[in-house]
Design an enzyme around this catalytic site. Structure first.
Site, short mmCIF file in Angstrom:
data_model
loop_
_atom_site.label_atom_id
_atom_site.label_comp_id
_atom_site.label_asym_id
_atom_site.label_seq_id
_atom_site.Cartn_x
_atom_site.Cartn_y
_atom_site.Cartn_z
N PRO A 274 1.34 -1.01 -0.21
CA PRO A 274 -0.26 0.02 0.18
C PRO A 274 1.08 1.32 0.26
O PRO A 274 1.50 1.09 0.93
CB PRO A 274 -0.49 -0.79 1.09
CG PRO A 274 0.26 -0.85 2.27
CD PRO A 274 0.73 -1.79 1.25
N CYS A 352 2.29 28.39 -17.07
CA CYS A 352 0.97 29.01 -18.56
C CYS A 352 0.64 28.34 -19.04
O CYS A 352 1.61 27.31 -20.18
CB CYS A 352 2.49 29.41 -19.43
SG CYS A 352 3.22 30.71 -18.68
N GLU A 353 -0.34 27.14 -19.40
CA GLU A 353 -0.94 25.59 -19.56
C GLU A 353 -2.28 26.54 -19.41
O GLU A 353 -2.65 26.30 -18.43
CB GLU A 353 0.15 24.55 -18.60
CG GLU A 353 1.26 24.75 -18.91
CD GLU A 353 1.42 23.08 -20.24
OE1 GLU A 353 0.15 22.52 -20.80
OE2 GLU A 353 2.30 22.93 -20.82
C1 LIG Z 1 2.46 1.93 -7.30
C2 LIG Z 1 2.21 0.45 -6.82
C3 LIG Z 1 1.69 0.43 -5.68
C4 LIG Z 1 0.83 1.18 -5.08
O1 LIG Z 1 -0.24 1.52 -5.37
P1 LIG Z 1 -1.12 2.47 -4.24
O2 LIG Z 1 -2.07 2.95 -5.09
O3 LIG Z 1 -0.27 3.01 -3.47
O4 LIG Z 1 -0.81 1.59 -3.19
C5 LIG Z 1 2.23 -0.99 -5.15
N1 LIG Z 1 2.37 -1.76 -6.15
C6 LIG Z 1 3.62 -1.87 -7.23
C7 LIG Z 1 3.89 -2.96 -8.33
C8 LIG Z 1 3.46 -0.54 -7.81
O5 LIG Z 1 3.68 -0.08 -8.59
#
Ligand SMILES: *Cc1c(COP(=O)(O)O)cnc(C)c1O
Length: 426
Positions: A274, A352-353
């Site tokens: 996570p 500037c976008e």
């Molecule tokens: C980005 C990613 C995560 C984390 O995703 P969250 O949405 O931030 O929890 C976990 N594992 C892999 C392989 C990722 O690329």
């Protein structure tokens, strides 16, 4: 548990007035609540306690060293997607033997670095990568621990740019290739198949995709063991939802409810990755209104945070709650509704976008030059995606714990902007 809260028309992060932080450190300013980060990490750890999970915080969501150290101190492990992130994790003092390494484009140097750090496992995304890991492990006289990243073809129903577990995107491999590569690992003395990896996308506000993934993992592990693999890890990635608007994200216990039965049946160790759900609502971006203008029938509030600071609205059309730091009106429960005493406002930055905005048509109370605004849920994929576009120095970052305030990244200076550039010599 909310740790950004209004008391008497004053926004606090934990026990500290956000306006005081803006005065001391300037704007744009990133403010993080240490206790919120710890609370969200522990909520996941506790929800899956029955199987003693290894929670590998996804470093890419927010990689500030102080945040890594805070999580490391609480017993959290890490998921990295580059050599640079592994370097950060080492620097934060983490035990790299509990680190997992994902990503579709690991270089030889990164693979060597990770083997040197004795990481828990590589999440392997292709046959070419598996071959590279085997070759490098052999040259170092090592056995590389791997998990094959399965693309389970599950629709996580999230944004097109952040769905990763569906057929047709660049991540992982389908089940046929997964099984063929598993055979290859079995025949290779320099590789060991530790487990299976999946990451479905992000943010995922329903539990069904996780149930489908956990079920799939059980099937795959059972087959692998029948073939003679010692596989005993299931890594279900990250992607857990975040309450950007209200209460749309299920709590960790809901995800645990659908995942745990399969993990217990598989008798596997569980890894989770996570990121967003740990630090997303622990961070906010504070900005100051520079000008307001009415043009083309619209009200624009131009403030000093821009798409170079927080790119998510421009990149993913994402929604962030925004409200003044010292509001005359109490914050609404529904930020998308029309609010009495408020006017539809485009909150934009100085870049500037036309894509440089934090919110469009948002109902906000009257604002004037010097007012402070808070953009909530900015702790994940905020600073890490920031840039110096328009030669804008990045803002400072502060970590609040109770009434304690620590500066954890200095505001960049103009000198920082040109530090790595050299005048070409004729
Ligand atoms: C980005 C990613 C995560 C984390 O995703 P969250 O949405 O931030 O929890 C976990 N594992 C892999 C392989 C990722 O690329």
């Amino acid at each position: 548990m909310e740790l950004f809260q209004y008391k008497n028309n004053e926004l606090y992060c934990e026990d500290v007035k956000v306006a005081d932080l803006a005065k001391e450190f300037g704007t744009p300013l990133w403010v993080y609540s240490a206790n919120k980060i710890l609370h969200e990490y522990r909520a996941i750890q506790d929800a899956f306690e029955e199987v003693d999970p290894v929670v590998c915080y996804s470093v890419k969501s927010n990689s500030n060293l102080s945040i890594l150290r805070l999580l490391n101190g609480a017993g959290c492990s890490f998921d990295v997607v580059s050599g640079g992130e592994l370097y950060r994790v080492q620097h934060a003092g983490a035990d790299t033997t509990r680190v997992v390494f994902a990503g579709v484009g690991k270089t030889d140097a990164e693979i060597r670095q990770a083997l040197g750090q004795n990481i828990l496992m590589f999440n392997v995304e292709s046959e070419a990568e598996l071959d590279a890991i085997s070759r490098i492990a052999a040259s170092m006289n090592r056995v590389a621990p791997v998990a094959l990243r399965l693309n389970p073809d599950i629709d996580a129903k999230t944004h097109a740019k952040t769905t990763t577990g569906k057929k047709g995107n660049k991540f992982g491999m389908d089940i046929e290739r997964h099984n063929a590569l598993a055979d290859k690992v079995l025949a290779d003395p320099n590789l060991e198949l530790r487990g299976i990896h999946m990451h479905l996308g992000s943010p995922i506000n329903t539990t069904d995709p996780y149930e489908a993934a956990a079920k799939k993992a059980l099937e795959v592990v059972t087959e692998l063991r029948a073939k003679g693999h010692q596989t005993n890890w299931v890594n279900l990635g990250g992607g857990f939802g975040l309450n950007y608007r209200g209460t749309e994200a299920p709590p960790a216990t809901e995800y645990a409810k659908v995942i745990l039965p399969y993990i217990k049946e598989a008798e596997c160790r569980l890894a989770l990755e996570p990121g967003r759900s740990v630090c997303g609502n622990a961070g906010a971006l504070i900005s100051e209104v520079i000008f307001t203008k009415r043009e083309g029938g619209k009200l624009f509030v131009i403030q000093d945070a821009a798409m170079n600071d927080l790119v998510r609205p421009a990149m993913y059309d994402s929604f962030h709650r925004i409200w003044p730091v010292n509001p005359k009106l109490a914050p609404p429960t529904d930020y998308e509704a029309e609010i009495e005493g408020c006017e539809a406002t485009d909150v934009v930055g100085p870049i500037c976008e036309s894509g440089d905005y934090l919110a469009k048509g948002r109902h906000l109370p009257p604002l004037q030059r010097g007012d402070l605004l808070c953009t909530f849920s900015a702790g994940a994929y905020g600073t890490v995606m920031s840039s110096n576009y328009n030669s804008r120095p990045r803002g400072a970052e502060v970590l609040v714990k109770g009434s304690d305030v620590q500066l954890i990244r200095k505001r960049e200076s103009y000198a920082d902007l040109i530090e790595h550039e050299l005048f070409a010599l004729k």
